[in-house]
Design a protein around this motif. Sequence first.
Motif, short mmCIF file in Angstrom:
data_model
loop_
_atom_site.label_atom_id
_atom_site.label_comp_id
_atom_site.label_asym_id
_atom_site.label_seq_id
_atom_site.Cartn_x
_atom_site.Cartn_y
_atom_site.Cartn_z
N ILE A 170 0.82 -1.21 0.00
CA ILE A 170 0.00 0.00 0.00
C ILE A 170 0.85 1.26 0.00
CG2 ILE A 170 -1.72 1.30 1.33
CD1 ILE A 170 -2.57 -1.44 2.56
N LEU A 171 1.96 1.23 0.72
CA LEU A 171 2.72 2.45 0.99
C LEU A 171 3.35 3.11 -0.24
CD1 LEU A 171 4.22 1.59 4.47
CD2 LEU A 171 2.59 3.41 3.92
N PRO A 172 3.79 2.37 -1.27
CA PRO A 172 4.30 3.09 -2.44
C PRO A 172 3.27 4.06 -3.03
CG PRO A 172 4.98 0.80 -2.53
CD PRO A 172 4.02 0.91 -1.38
N THR A 173 2.00 3.65 -3.05
CA THR A 173 0.94 4.53 -3.55
C THR A 173 0.69 5.67 -2.56
OG1 THR A 173 -0.10 2.72 -4.74
CG2 THR A 173 -1.48 4.62 -4.27
N ALA A 174 0.72 5.35 -1.26
CA ALA A 174 0.55 6.39 -0.25
C ALA A 174 1.66 7.43 -0.32
CB ALA A 174 0.50 5.76 1.14
N GLU A 175 2.89 6.97 -0.47
CA GLU A 175 4.03 7.89 -0.56
C GLU A 175 3.93 8.77 -1.79
OE1 GLU A 175 7.11 5.01 -0.41
OE2 GLU A 175 7.04 4.80 1.78
N LYS A 176 3.53 8.19 -2.89
CA LYS A 176 3.38 8.93 -4.14
C LYS A 176 2.32 10.02 -4.01
CE LYS A 176 2.07 8.25 -8.99
NZ LYS A 176 1.64 7.24 -10.00
#
Length: 293
Positions: A159-165
């Motif tokens: 999930i976090l790559p999308t959250a970071e982006k």
Amino acid sequence: MTNRRTVLKTLAAGSVAIPASKIFAGEMNEPSNNKSSKLKGNINHSVSQWTFSYLSLDDLCLAVKKLGFNAIDLVGPKDWPTLQKHGIYSSMCYTAGKNDLYNGLNDPANHEQLIKEYLETIPLMAKAGYKNLICFSGARRGMDDETGMKNCRAALEKILPTAEKNNVIMVMELLNSKIDHKDYMCDHVEWGAELCKHVGSENFKLLFDIYHMQIQEGDIIRNIKDYHQYIAHYHTGGIPGRHEINNTQELYYPAVMKAIVATGYKGYVAQEFIPTYPNKLDSLKEAIEICDV
């Protein structure tokens, strides 16, 4: 006692709040003294929608503005247009799907559905300009803490790559497992902080619910000082009973708020107590004044 799970299920089902004209005497749409004092600006104030669910969201937005702040917690995408219409910020977002306290990220059986819901919601939040998205560990059901942490990390890493982006923070709530949420895994700040360390992303942090953590482990101010770098959000509530945060309960909230401010915290503190005053908005006005240090 009414709890968040029950109320949020009702709200998610699309129920309409009772109009003010139908509410029994005393449950009014304005505080008795609706002259709001100027807030100091050290605390960003918010309120959880479910605790004032007798009001429509429109009426709650109007009440919040009259009290001098501009944020409401725990609102899902279908209600964001209402907030935006009133210029109110969604300080803690829900996904559009079933976001369950007990069926959370610690169980791989939930991962496919939860990851899908989070990945759908995060871009919507970015478009709306919102930042915090709540998540839950889930219940233990016999699972040890190490396995639960490993499973949570596996889901968050997807999930976090999308959250970071999209500049969105996944925020896992700390809840007590003694009284309100039996068997909940993320019930100690130390466990939550350890998960933050394992995940290693500034886009995963904790929601420190002061009510829950006072019940579970106490030592509130010390824990805030020791773990503040892992905390993205705070909730309030009187102990015991989760009612008003005045001098009828065991914590002195001005000292807690001063400790939060001293850490350099710039996020939101959301009132999440169940009001008992005849005029429920008097409870909210009082809580904001208590916390506005």
